[in-house]
Design an enzyme around this catalytic site. Structure first.
Site, PDB file in Angstrom:
ATOM      1  N   ARG A  85      20.069  11.697   1.148  1.00 48.27           N
ATOM      2  CA  ARG A  85      20.359  10.727   2.359  1.00 48.27           C
ATOM      3  C   ARG A  85      21.561  11.204   3.052  1.00 48.27           C
ATOM      4  O   ARG A  85      21.380  10.746   4.197  1.00 48.27           O
ATOM      5  CB  ARG A  85      20.717   9.511   1.382  1.00 48.27           C
ATOM      6  CG  ARG A  85      19.609   8.893   1.017  1.00 48.27           C
ATOM      7  CD  ARG A  85      19.730   7.174   0.487  1.00 48.27           C
ATOM      8  NE  ARG A  85      18.651   6.818   0.053  1.00 48.27           N
ATOM      9  CZ  ARG A  85      18.618   5.366  -0.362  1.00 48.27           C
ATOM     10  NH1 ARG A  85      19.590   4.680  -0.319  1.00 48.27           N
ATOM     11  NH2 ARG A  85      17.644   4.941  -0.818  1.00 48.27           N
ATOM     12  N   ASP A 142      28.523  -6.923   8.285  1.00 49.32           N
ATOM     13  CA  ASP A 142      28.182  -5.931   7.408  1.00 49.32           C
ATOM     14  C   ASP A 142      29.300  -4.854   7.632  1.00 49.32           C
ATOM     15  O   ASP A 142      29.651  -4.628   8.573  1.00 49.32           O
ATOM     16  CB  ASP A 142      26.627  -5.686   7.842  1.00 49.32           C
ATOM     17  CG  ASP A 142      25.942  -4.724   6.829  1.00 49.32           C
ATOM     18  OD1 ASP A 142      25.337  -5.495   6.012  1.00 49.32           O
ATOM     19  OD2 ASP A 142      26.125  -3.603   6.622  1.00 49.32           O
TER      20      ASP A 142
END
Length: 294
Positions: free
Chosen positions: A53, A163
């Site tokens: 990732r 977020d």
């Protein structure tokens, strides 16, 4: 290659991996960094996942190996924190996901709140913590706007959406989604609250300006100090704490309780629980908790 040194080589392994390899020392540093700054506990078995990732981040930053990436984090942790957290966590969300939560809002909570909050200056506040790409707060805004319209209320109502991920927040602020993302919205609500995109957004759906008025979108690390003081009538923190270790969960839920009045509501994800973590809430439904009096 000496794995402990963090030295990297470009190679194709027997598993088909192409690109820099994540050495053990760098992986341990990343594990500790993510736990300290994000509260996310990465097990040893996440080594390959983290490597895969973060390869995009290395390429985006023009770095040739993970040791250089770790050095970047050491020099300036906060410049890359949001990108790192976004890369290693999974932003899975949808409009009206876990629809029973919205049913409770529509059938019980919103009518009660609008009835109780009739005095001038009364406020209604909902926090979508870990809002990802915005589907959750905009779905909340739909049911809130409908309830306000039906009641004729002039209530000061707002939804705070936060977020850590810069990419997720960018999508949330735009409020523009592929048509397939609208699957959870009823046909009636689609007609009412989603507009056909034009120009650069042709073929996409845009949220109605009324929903954007109700939602304030801000970056926030849940582990850091919070600028808001509350109180909130409800906090949605769904599918966020599954990444956290137990001490981090305990601290987070204590802080949530501080921002909720007695009788305030905390909504969790379908696989999350307060059992053995916090005793300031009572379970009143499927992953719905109400703060009890102290």
């Amino acid at each position: 290659m000496n794995a402990a040194s963090g030295a990297i080589e470009d190679s194709t392994t027997t598993t088909g991996h192409v690109g820099p390899l994540l050495g053990d020392a760098d992986f341990q540093y990343l594990r500790n960094f993510v736990l300290e700054h994000c509260g996310i506990a990465l097990g040893e078995h996440k080594h390959q996942l983290v490597q895969g990732r973060l390869l995009r981040r290395l390429r985006a930053l023009g770095l040739s190996n993970f040791t250089s990436y770790c050095e970047l984090l050491r020099r300036d942790p906060y410049s890359e924190l949001g990108e790192l957290a976004s890369a290693i966590s999974t932003n899975v969300t949808a409009f009206f996901r876990e629809v029973h939560h919205y049913d409770l809002l529509v059938d019980e909570l919103l009518p009660r709140w609008l009835h109780e909050k009739r005095r001038e200056g009364d406020r209604l506040r909902i926090w979508s913590a870990g809002c990802s790409t915005g589907e959750e707060p905009y779905a909340l805004a739909m049911v809130l706007a409908e309830a306000i319209e039906q009641s004729g209320s002039k209530l000061d109502a707002k939804i705070l959406a936060t977020d850590l991920s810069p990419q997720a927040l960018e999508t949330a602020r735009k409020g523009v989604y592929p048509l397939e993302r609208l699957a959870g919205i009823s046909a009636e609500r689609c007609r009412r609250w989603m507009l056909r995109g034009e120009g650069e957004y042709d073929g996409l759906a845009c949220v109605h300006p009324r929903l954007r008025e109700l939602v304030t979108i801000e970056p926030l690390n849940l582990l850091h100090p919070w600028p808001m003081r509350g109180p909130f009538d409800a906090i949605f923190c769904r599918n966020v704490v599954i990444y956290f270790d137990q001490p981090t969960k305990q601290r987070l839920f204590r802080r949530y309780a501080e921002l909720l009045p007695t009788g305030g509501y905390l909504f969790l994800g379908h696989s999350e629980s307060l059992h053995g973590v916090n005793d300031e809430f009572e379970l009143i439904g499927r992953t719905v908790h109400r703060k009890i009096g102290g």
